[in-house]
Design an enzyme around this catalytic site. Structure first.
Site, PDB file in Angstrom:
ATOM      1  N   GLU A 147      44.443  48.753  22.557  1.00  0.00           N
ATOM      2  CA  GLU A 147      43.024  49.056  22.820  1.00  0.00           C
ATOM      3  C   GLU A 147      42.772  49.375  24.298  1.00  0.00           C
ATOM      4  O   GLU A 147      41.966  50.246  24.629  1.00  0.00           O
ATOM      5  CB  GLU A 147      42.162  47.855  22.385  1.00  0.00           C
ATOM      6  N   LYS A 161      44.618  60.053  27.577  1.00  0.00           N
ATOM      7  CA  LYS A 161      43.789  59.207  26.696  1.00  0.00           C
ATOM      8  C   LYS A 161      43.329  60.001  25.461  1.00  0.00           C
ATOM      9  O   LYS A 161      43.249  59.456  24.356  1.00  0.00           O
ATOM     10  CB  LYS A 161      42.588  58.663  27.478  1.00  0.00           C
ATOM     11  N   GLY A 215      39.003  50.859  46.022  1.00  0.00           N
ATOM     12  CA  GLY A 215      40.058  50.512  45.063  1.00  0.00           C
ATOM     13  C   GLY A 215      39.880  51.186  43.716  1.00  0.00           C
ATOM     14  O   GLY A 215      40.578  50.846  42.758  1.00  0.00           O
ATOM     15  N   THR A 247      52.826  47.217  32.694  1.00  0.00           N
ATOM     16  CA  THR A 247      53.451  47.779  33.896  1.00  0.00           C
ATOM     17  C   THR A 247      52.891  49.198  34.109  1.00  0.00           C
ATOM     18  O   THR A 247      52.195  49.730  33.240  1.00  0.00           O
ATOM     19  CB  THR A 247      54.993  47.818  33.755  1.00  0.00           C
TER      20      THR A 247
HETATM   21  N1  LIG Z   1      43.956  48.523  36.322  1.00  0.00           N
HETATM   22  C1  LIG Z   1      43.151  48.950  35.345  1.00  0.00           C
HETATM   23  O1  LIG Z   1      41.929  48.853  35.438  1.00  0.00           O
HETATM   24  C2  LIG Z   1      43.744  49.538  34.091  1.00  0.00           C
HETATM   25  C3  LIG Z   1      42.891  49.900  33.037  1.00  0.00           C
HETATM   26  C4  LIG Z   1      43.427  50.394  31.831  1.00  0.00           C
HETATM   27  C5  LIG Z   1      44.797  50.558  31.735  1.00  0.00           C
HETATM   28  N2  LIG Z   1      45.609  50.247  32.798  1.00  0.00           N
HETATM   29  C6  LIG Z   1      47.064  50.387  32.649  1.00  0.00           C
HETATM   30  O2  LIG Z   1      47.627  49.082  32.570  1.00  0.00           O
HETATM   31  C7  LIG Z   1      48.914  49.061  33.203  1.00  0.00           C
HETATM   32  C8  LIG Z   1      48.904  48.023  34.306  1.00  0.00           C
HETATM   33  O3  LIG Z   1      47.948  48.396  35.269  1.00  0.00           O
HETATM   34  P1  LIG Z   1      47.740  47.574  36.618  1.00  0.00           P
HETATM   35  O4  LIG Z   1      46.536  48.140  37.255  1.00  0.00           O
HETATM   36  O5  LIG Z   1      47.847  46.130  36.352  1.00  0.00           O
HETATM   37  O6  LIG Z   1      49.031  48.037  37.451  1.00  0.00           O
HETATM   38  P2  LIG Z   1      49.554  47.389  38.809  1.00  0.00           P
HETATM   39  O7  LIG Z   1      48.475  46.628  39.483  1.00  0.00           O
HETATM   40  O8  LIG Z   1      50.264  48.469  39.537  1.00  0.00           O
HETATM   41  O9  LIG Z   1      50.638  46.298  38.323  1.00  0.00           O
HETATM   42  C9  LIG Z   1      51.802  46.671  37.669  1.00  0.00           C
HETATM   43  C10 LIG Z   1      52.690  45.431  37.516  1.00  0.00           C
HETATM   44  O10 LIG Z   1      53.858  45.832  36.801  1.00  0.00           O
HETATM   45  C11 LIG Z   1      55.006  45.360  37.512  1.00  0.00           C
HETATM   46  N3  LIG Z   1      56.146  46.215  37.260  1.00  0.00           N
HETATM   47  C12 LIG Z   1      56.415  47.446  37.742  1.00  0.00           C
HETATM   48  N4  LIG Z   1      57.586  47.883  37.249  1.00  0.00           N
HETATM   49  C13 LIG Z   1      58.059  46.890  36.459  1.00  0.00           C
HETATM   50  C14 LIG Z   1      59.241  46.714  35.693  1.00  0.00           C
HETATM   51  N5  LIG Z   1      60.169  47.668  35.633  1.00  0.00           N
HETATM   52  N6  LIG Z   1      59.410  45.547  35.031  1.00  0.00           N
HETATM   53  C15 LIG Z   1      58.483  44.564  35.083  1.00  0.00           C
HETATM   54  N7  LIG Z   1      57.347  44.659  35.793  1.00  0.00           N
HETATM   55  C16 LIG Z   1      57.146  45.818  36.470  1.00  0.00           C
HETATM   56  C17 LIG Z   1      54.601  45.371  38.969  1.00  0.00           C
HETATM   57  O11 LIG Z   1      55.492  44.526  39.659  1.00  0.00           O
HETATM   58  P3  LIG Z   1      55.337  44.199  41.235  1.00  0.00           P
HETATM   59  O12 LIG Z   1      54.194  43.235  41.288  1.00  0.00           O
HETATM   60  O13 LIG Z   1      56.638  43.568  41.568  1.00  0.00           O
HETATM   61  O14 LIG Z   1      55.080  45.496  41.896  1.00  0.00           O
HETATM   62  C18 LIG Z   1      53.154  44.854  38.850  1.00  0.00           C
HETATM   63  O15 LIG Z   1      53.177  43.442  38.787  1.00  0.00           O
HETATM   64  C19 LIG Z   1      49.159  50.486  33.695  1.00  0.00           C
HETATM   65  O16 LIG Z   1      49.945  51.167  32.756  1.00  0.00           O
HETATM   66  C20 LIG Z   1      47.755  51.088  33.798  1.00  0.00           C
HETATM   67  O17 LIG Z   1      47.741  52.490  33.632  1.00  0.00           O
HETATM   68  C21 LIG Z   1      45.115  49.731  33.953  1.00  0.00           C
END
Ligand SMILES: NC(=O)c1ccc[n+]([C@@H]2O[C@H](COP(=O)([O-])OP(=O)(O)OC[C@H]3O[C@@H](n4cnc5c(N)ncnc54)[C@H](OP(=O)(O)O)[C@@H]3O)[C@@H](O)[C@H]2O)c1
Length: 328
Positions: free
Chosen positions: A137, A213, A195, A84
């Site tokens: 990781e 990080k 994006g 999340t």
């Molecule tokens: N994207 C990347 O490339 C990347 C790389 C490394 C690390 N990260 C980390 O990985 C995590 C996820 O990233 P992401 O890009 O997938 O984020 P994202 O696209 O914003 O997706 C977040 C998901 O979490 C859900 N969510 C939000 N609040 C929640 C809660 N209270 N309970 C359950 N689900 C909840 C959202 O629900 P809804 O769909 O209902 O909004 C959404 O499905 C983040 O912490 C980010 O910093 C991301």
């Protein structure tokens, strides 16, 4: 073979990537999933493709009676994957979700930087007490196996210093300013369109994301005990095309470098001038980290620091590590 039962919390970019990479991995089965508004539980396995299709059309994945908190505390899963959004101030609600799972003796894998940067010592202690894995990781440099690279690949080496490009958004902006003479504002707008930058990219631009990080690396790999405020931070918004061109004319590039020196206890994120042939002068959204070691010299890790399946790759490696170490 009895498959490992997975609870997937978060169905955004990374959650979708995990669904994709686990599709043909029969040793894992997703039995529960949740988004911000709802959840779904099926002990014999969820059709995750159908679930994601439903989410796309309706905006939610299941029943509001199954929020993430209830899944974490009641469902009979083996491994909880927490993906999340990052909350770097409180770590919540992910911190509570992760703690709940660990205290129930469940393994946890996450790419969420918030809980790890704020509470890694406590979470790793609970995991050890409960004899389960807590792996993260994907929190640092996405697909790049920097944590396992240091912990296992460079085991036994003293780490003298570490410096790197840990934020792909800033690196993309600097690359475009340097190569195409875009202004900072133009490059940021382009990163948003593609994006690469969030709607609110403040924490990328001001160096906070890279600093978080760095804190994770310091506390979990280098035995330090630091917090975000200990990292001196300067972002990239003050950089001009003229400054990048001047660097270029002198055979140099400017990159936002996160650095730490355990001996001197210094942690910093700031734009630095680097010779163009320095391996940290990577292009676009790539990440790169140089680790200076006692015996192995300097080693640089380079790769994709973000992305849906790229981050899922790190999560898959964590899952396989757990399956290997705690295999039943
Ligand atoms: N994207 C990347 O490339 C990347 C790389 C490394 C690390 N990260 C980390 O990985 C995590 C996820 O990233 P992401 O890009 O997938 O984020 P994202 O696209 O914003 O997706 C977040 C998901 O979490 C859900 N969510 C939000 N609040 C929640 C809660 N209270 N309970 C359950 N689900 C909840 C959202 O629900 P809804 O769909 O209902 O909004 C959404 O499905 C983040 O912490 C980010 O910093 C991301």
């Amino acid at each position: 073979m009895i498959p490992w039962k997975i609870a997937l919390i978060g169905l955004g970019s990374v959650g979708r990537g995990i669904a994709q990479v686990l599709k043909d991995k029969s040793q894992f089965i997703i039995i529960a999933a949740a988004d911000s508004k709802s959840g779904v539980v099926n002990p014999s396995g969820i059709d995750i493709e159908a679930l994601l299709a439903k989410k796309k059309t309706t905006g939610h994945c299941g029943d509001p009676k199954w929020p993430a908190s209830r899944i974490a505390s009641e469902v009979d899963y083996d491994i909880l994957i927490e993906v999340t959004p990052t909350n770097s101030v409180t770590g919540e609600p992910a911190l509570t979700t992760i703690k709940t799972a660990l205290l129930r003796s469940k393994h946890v894998v996450t790419s969420n930087k918030g809980p790890v940067s704020l509470a890694s010592v406590e979470l790793l202690r609970i995991a050890e007490e409960k004899n389960v894995g807590f792996l993260f990781e994907g929190t640092v440099a996405g697909a790049v196996p920097i944590l396992r690279g240091i912990q296992y690949g460079l085991a036994g080496n003293k780490i003298k210093a570490l410096y790197g490009v840990l934020n792909g958004t800033c690196n993309y902006i600097l690359t475009r300013m340097e190569e195409e003479s875009l202004t900072y504002e133009q490059a940021l707008a382009e990163a948003r369109d593609l994006g690469y930058a969030e709607a609110n990219p403040a924490s990328d631009i001001d160096g906070t994301d890279a600093a978080i990080k760095l804190v994770i690396l310091a506390n979990t790999m280098l035995g330090m005990s630091v917090k975000l405020d200990d990292v001196k931070r300067t972002g990239i918004s003050g950089l001009t095309v003229a400054a990048l061109h001047m660097a270029n004319a002198n055979g140099r590039s400017i990159r936002l470098i996160a650095s730490l020196n355990p001996g001197k206890n210094t942690l910093e994120v700031s734009p630095r001038l680097l010779p163009k042939d320095n391996p940290l002068v990577v292009s676009g959204t790539l990440n790169a980290i140089t680790v200076e070691t006692e015996y192995a010299g300097a080693i640089t890790f380079i790769g994709r620091g973000a992305g849906s399946v790229e981050t899922a790759s790190a999560i898959l490696a964590d899952l396989l590590f757990i399956a290997d170490k705690y295999g039943r």
